[in-house]
Design a protein around this motif. Sequence first.
Motif, PDB file in Angstrom:
ATOM      1  N   TRP A   1      -4.791   6.364   4.184  1.00  0.00           N
ATOM      2  CA  TRP A   1      -4.657   5.007   4.969  1.00  0.00           C
ATOM      3  C   TRP A   1      -4.100   5.434   6.456  1.00  0.00           C
ATOM      4  O   TRP A   1      -2.900   6.229   6.694  1.00  0.00           O
ATOM      5  CB  TRP A   1      -3.423   4.207   4.244  1.00  0.00           C
ATOM      6  CG  TRP A   1      -3.890   3.418   3.134  1.00  0.00           C
ATOM      7  CD1 TRP A   1      -4.188   2.373   2.997  1.00  0.00           C
ATOM      8  CD2 TRP A   1      -3.952   3.998   1.665  1.00  0.00           C
ATOM      9  NE1 TRP A   1      -4.626   1.903   1.561  1.00  0.00           N
ATOM     10  CE2 TRP A   1      -4.391   3.242   0.610  1.00  0.00           C
ATOM     11  CE3 TRP A   1      -3.659   5.506   1.092  1.00  0.00           C
ATOM     12  CZ2 TRP A   1      -4.704   3.657  -0.624  1.00  0.00           C
ATOM     13  CZ3 TRP A   1      -3.911   5.732  -0.164  1.00  0.00           C
ATOM     14  CH2 TRP A   1      -4.237   4.732  -1.157  1.00  0.00           C
TER      15      TRP A   1
ATOM     16  N   PRO B   1      -7.722   1.767   5.681  1.00  0.00           N
ATOM     17  CA  PRO B   1      -7.875   2.558   4.353  1.00  0.00           C
ATOM     18  C   PRO B   1      -9.119   3.236   4.558  1.00  0.00           C
ATOM     19  O   PRO B   1     -10.209   2.997   5.093  1.00  0.00           O
ATOM     20  CB  PRO B   1      -7.839   1.516   3.400  1.00  0.00           C
ATOM     21  CG  PRO B   1      -8.297   0.331   3.854  1.00  0.00           C
ATOM     22  CD  PRO B   1      -8.094   0.329   5.480  1.00  0.00           C
TER      23      PRO B   1
ATOM     24  N   THR C   1       0.780  -1.173   0.034  1.00  0.00           N
ATOM     25  CA  THR C   1      -0.100  -0.137  -0.088  1.00  0.00           C
ATOM     26  C   THR C   1       0.870   1.231  -0.050  1.00  0.00           C
ATOM     27  O   THR C   1       2.227   1.067   0.230  1.00  0.00           O
ATOM     28  CB  THR C   1      -1.024  -0.007   1.271  1.00  0.00           C
ATOM     29  OG1 THR C   1      -0.066   0.362   2.347  1.00  0.00           O
ATOM     30  CG2 THR C   1      -1.444  -1.293   1.533  1.00  0.00           C
TER      31      THR C   1
ATOM     32  N   ARG D   1      -2.155   8.913  -1.235  1.00  0.00           N
ATOM     33  CA  ARG D   1      -1.695   8.065  -2.105  1.00  0.00           C
ATOM     34  C   ARG D   1      -0.321   8.113  -2.941  1.00  0.00           C
ATOM     35  O   ARG D   1       0.255   7.141  -3.252  1.00  0.00           O
ATOM     36  CB  ARG D   1      -2.738   8.225  -3.366  1.00  0.00           C
ATOM     37  CG  ARG D   1      -2.223   9.382  -4.019  1.00  0.00           C
ATOM     38  CD  ARG D   1      -3.395   9.616  -5.399  1.00  0.00           C
ATOM     39  NE  ARG D   1      -4.649  10.302  -4.748  1.00  0.00           N
ATOM     40  CZ  ARG D   1      -5.987  10.245  -5.682  1.00  0.00           C
ATOM     41  NH1 ARG D   1      -5.932   9.551  -6.708  1.00  0.00           N
ATOM     42  NH2 ARG D   1      -6.928  10.902  -5.152  1.00  0.00           N
TER      43      ARG D   1
END
Length: 228
Positions: free
Chosen positions: A121, A134, A25, A169
């Motif tokens: 996250w 998330p 992630t 992100r």
Amino acid sequence: MPIFLIFLALLAACAPLPVEQAAGTPAARVARESLASLHAHGAPVGAGVAVGGTLLLTNAHVMRQAGGQVLLRRAADGVETEGWLVASSPAMDLALLRMPEGFLRPAHLAPDFPEAGDPVWALGPEGLGRGLAPGRVERPWVRMRRFGPGFTARLGALMGFSGGPVVDREGRVTGLTTALPGGGEDQLLAMVTGVDLAGLADGGRRQVFILDIREAIEEARRIAPPLP
């Protein structure tokens, strides 16, 4: 202890570490290099993120709960060291800690506020059963009295996530998990049971207030200059 609480305690003990949960992630690098679990009285009380070679940010309410002294446990490998409180902010829910040089690497920080709908996250400490949550930004700008300026997101952060980094992100820290607006019943249940049952069951629907990292850095510079 009731059987279901024993089951949840065993589940938390067997859960993957936050750094393992974050693998693959955008939060992976922050978890691996910049994240620490904060422990006091033999239990996790929150999390923190490195913002300088010897400096770490968390929530002031985490330090109050800890009694002013915490053990820092590095997410990458479980190595522990002491953390020392440098200063707490009178204006927002923020505490600045000092740690040994080289214990963690400073996280990369997001330069701008997020926008509604952006994915995020949240990282928390080990030992809660969930170390990564998330979600998506809901309100990109809000100021909460006693907590400070920031934004809200819908994500499955648990109460023990307080002080932990929220990552965008691009893998940059955009804020600190700080409060649950209107979460009185959930907090009462967690105090009675010792487990955030509502958070474990709620998935990503929980509304979470996130203290903005840019405002937090400016406040840290103000209460304890100079900040590298």
